[in-house]
Design an enzyme around this catalytic site. Structure first.
Site, PDB file in Angstrom:
ATOM      1  N   HIS A  27       1.011  -0.869   0.107  1.00 12.02           N
ATOM      2  CA  HIS A  27      -0.166   0.123  -0.235  1.00 12.02           C
ATOM      3  C   HIS A  27       0.676   1.159   0.160  1.00 12.02           C
ATOM      4  CE1 HIS A  27      -4.307  -1.533   0.313  1.00 12.02           C
ATOM      5  NE2 HIS A  27      -3.191  -2.732   1.612  1.00 12.02           N
ATOM      6  N   GLY A 110      -7.166 -14.288  -7.367  1.00 16.58           N
ATOM      7  CA  GLY A 110      -8.248 -13.971  -5.808  1.00 16.58           C
ATOM      8  C   GLY A 110      -7.321 -14.309  -4.769  1.00 16.58           C
ATOM      9  N   ALA A 111      -6.144 -14.602  -5.466  1.00 18.67           N
ATOM     10  CA  ALA A 111      -4.366 -14.581  -3.655  1.00 18.67           C
ATOM     11  C   ALA A 111      -3.844 -13.240  -3.564  1.00 18.67           C
ATOM     12  CB  ALA A 111      -4.054 -15.983  -4.436  1.00 18.67           C
ATOM     13  N   SER A 115      -2.869 -11.685 -10.480  1.00 19.61           N
ATOM     14  CA  SER A 115      -2.722 -12.446 -11.937  1.00 19.61           C
ATOM     15  C   SER A 115      -3.297 -11.937 -13.273  1.00 19.61           C
ATOM     16  CB  SER A 115      -3.821 -13.422 -11.841  1.00 19.61           C
ATOM     17  OG  SER A 115      -4.693 -13.196 -11.108  1.00 19.61           O
ATOM     18  N   GLU A 148      -5.213  -1.149 -17.169  1.00 25.65           N
ATOM     19  CA  GLU A 148      -5.915  -1.240 -15.706  1.00 25.65           C
ATOM     20  C   GLU A 148      -6.605  -0.628 -15.353  1.00 25.65           C
ATOM     21  OE1 GLU A 148      -6.070  -5.158 -12.064  1.00 25.65           O
ATOM     22  OE2 GLU A 148      -4.605  -4.519 -13.964  1.00 25.65           O
ATOM     23  N   ASP A 160       2.987  -4.140  -9.484  1.00 30.65           N
ATOM     24  CA  ASP A 160       2.381  -5.711  -9.984  1.00 30.65           C
ATOM     25  C   ASP A 160       2.817  -5.525 -11.438  1.00 30.65           C
ATOM     26  OD1 ASP A 160       1.306  -5.538  -7.475  1.00 30.65           O
ATOM     27  OD2 ASP A 160      -0.461  -5.801  -8.178  1.00 30.65           O
ATOM     28  N   TYR A 209     -10.078  -1.943  -0.867  1.00 32.16           N
ATOM     29  CA  TYR A 209      -8.222  -0.914  -1.148  1.00 32.16           C
ATOM     30  C   TYR A 209      -9.118   0.550  -1.160  1.00 32.16           C
ATOM     31  CZ  TYR A 209      -5.078  -0.101  -5.056  1.00 32.16           C
ATOM     32  OH  TYR A 209      -4.521   0.355  -5.828  1.00 32.16           O
TER      33      TYR A 209
END
Length: 347
Positions: A27, A110-111, A115, A148, A160, A209
């Site tokens: 963060h 989702g982890a 991805s 994104e 990422d 978030y």
């Protein structure tokens, strides 16, 4: 099953990109701070071919074939990310007429292992080959982020995509998200990184978030700085009202932990680095409030099982835990945690 079976022709280009796990710097990226991710050995592979006026894609994981025109808005499925990268290339002036993709991924979804960035970067690198685009790996990361944020609509930072595009196996990517200066540093000798996934998914991750991001922006505004990265003295955050004081304390402290972590990596000091990871988790749980009881319990059990350090990784509200483990103790570490958490997956 492969590209030829779906599209009736051989692929003309292929590329892959890894998922990532963040060792330190959670963060901080949307406040122009420092991050320290490392790529996973698990990759997303993309095969690509030419198409006109549309994007078609088959996901081996979802067993789905989807197609939409280039002018289509996002629809909330995996094709959004692929349409998004083609859109970002066209926005940047690259005359990409369309594409066909065949996607297979080993990166758990989702982890909190990124991805989506792995898919975006792999697709962009395949398109770079397919259409001979003059793009550096850094430009690939920036285009993936643009896809994104501006097409898919997720307000992510740059970490990422940079990790997926520029990271190197066995190394941590030290990245200044303001300047994009970066350096790949070897992980401590004789250690292994373990990703521990209880399959929690992420609960209210997007809403949480976005809320944390707003709180961080408000904290920076009240302190009169462009970003919390510019706050060097932790004492300054104590003047903020609750919960902004805790949110700022995490981000300012986390930036300091990344810089100390880089020093530990340069020394090859695994114990110091692991301690910083554990401090990061405590801050994420108590000051940033993005952990869950299950993640807290998993971190504590990982430490009892011999990890040098452990923390949640990613945005929180679910996802996975990352631990640093001495290589000779890795098998016993896995066995101890499996006995405590039978459903645990170790990556």
């Amino acid at each position: 099953m492969g590209f030829k079976e779906i599209f009736g022709a051989l692929p003309e280009a292929s590329a892959q990109a890894p998922g990532r796990v963040n060792l330190l710097g959670e963060h901080t990226d949307y406040q122009e701070g420092y991050v320290l991710p490392t790529p996973l050995p698990h990759c997303t592979q993309v095969e690509a071919g030419r198409a006109e006026g549309r994007v078609e894609a088959y996901s081996e994981n979802f067993k789905e074939l989807r197609a939409r025109p280039l002018t289509s808005p996002p629809q909330g499925d995996f094709l959004d990310y692929l349409l998004g990268v083609v859109w970002a290339l066209r926005e940047a002036g690259h005359g990409v007429p369309g594409a066909r993709f065949y996607v297979r991924s080993q990166v758990p979804m989702g982890a909190g292992l990124s991805s989506s960035a792995a898919l975006e970067v792999a697709a962009l690198k395949a398109l770079r080959l397919l259409y001979r685009l003059p793009l550096s790996d850094r430009e690939v990361a920036l285009l993936a982020q643009k896809a994104e944020v501006d097409y898919v609509g997720v307000r992510c930072g740059i970490m990422d995509q940079m990790a997926a595009s520029l990271g190197e196996a066995g190394k941590a990517l030290f990245l200044d998200t303001r300047t994009l200066a970066h350096e790949n540093l070897p992980l401590p000798p004789g250690t292994r990184v373990a990703v521990l996934d209880l399959g929690l998914g992420r609960r209210l991750a997007e809403a949480g978030y976005n809320e944390r991001r707003r709180e961080a922006e408000e904290a920076a505004r009240r302190l009169g700085v462009r970003a919390l990265r510019d706050v060097a003295d932790l004492c300054l955050v104590e003047s903020l009202p609750s919960p902004l004081d805790r949110r700022a304390r995490h981000i300012v402290g986390e930036n300091l932990r990344v810089l100390r972590g880089v020093e530990a990596l340069r020394r090859g000091d695994a114990r110091a680095f692991g301690e910083l990871m554990t401090q990061s988790h405590r801050s994420l749980a108590q000051d940033y409030e993005v952990s869950l009881p299950e993640l807290d319990a998993l971190v504590e059990e990982a430490l009892k099982a011999g990890a040098l350090g452990a923390k949640l990784t990613g945005a929180g509200f679910g996802g996975a835990v990352v631990a640093l483990v001495e290589a000779p103790r890795y098998a016993a570490f896995q066995e101890a945690l499996k006995a405590r958490f039978p459903s645990l997956r170790t990556l």
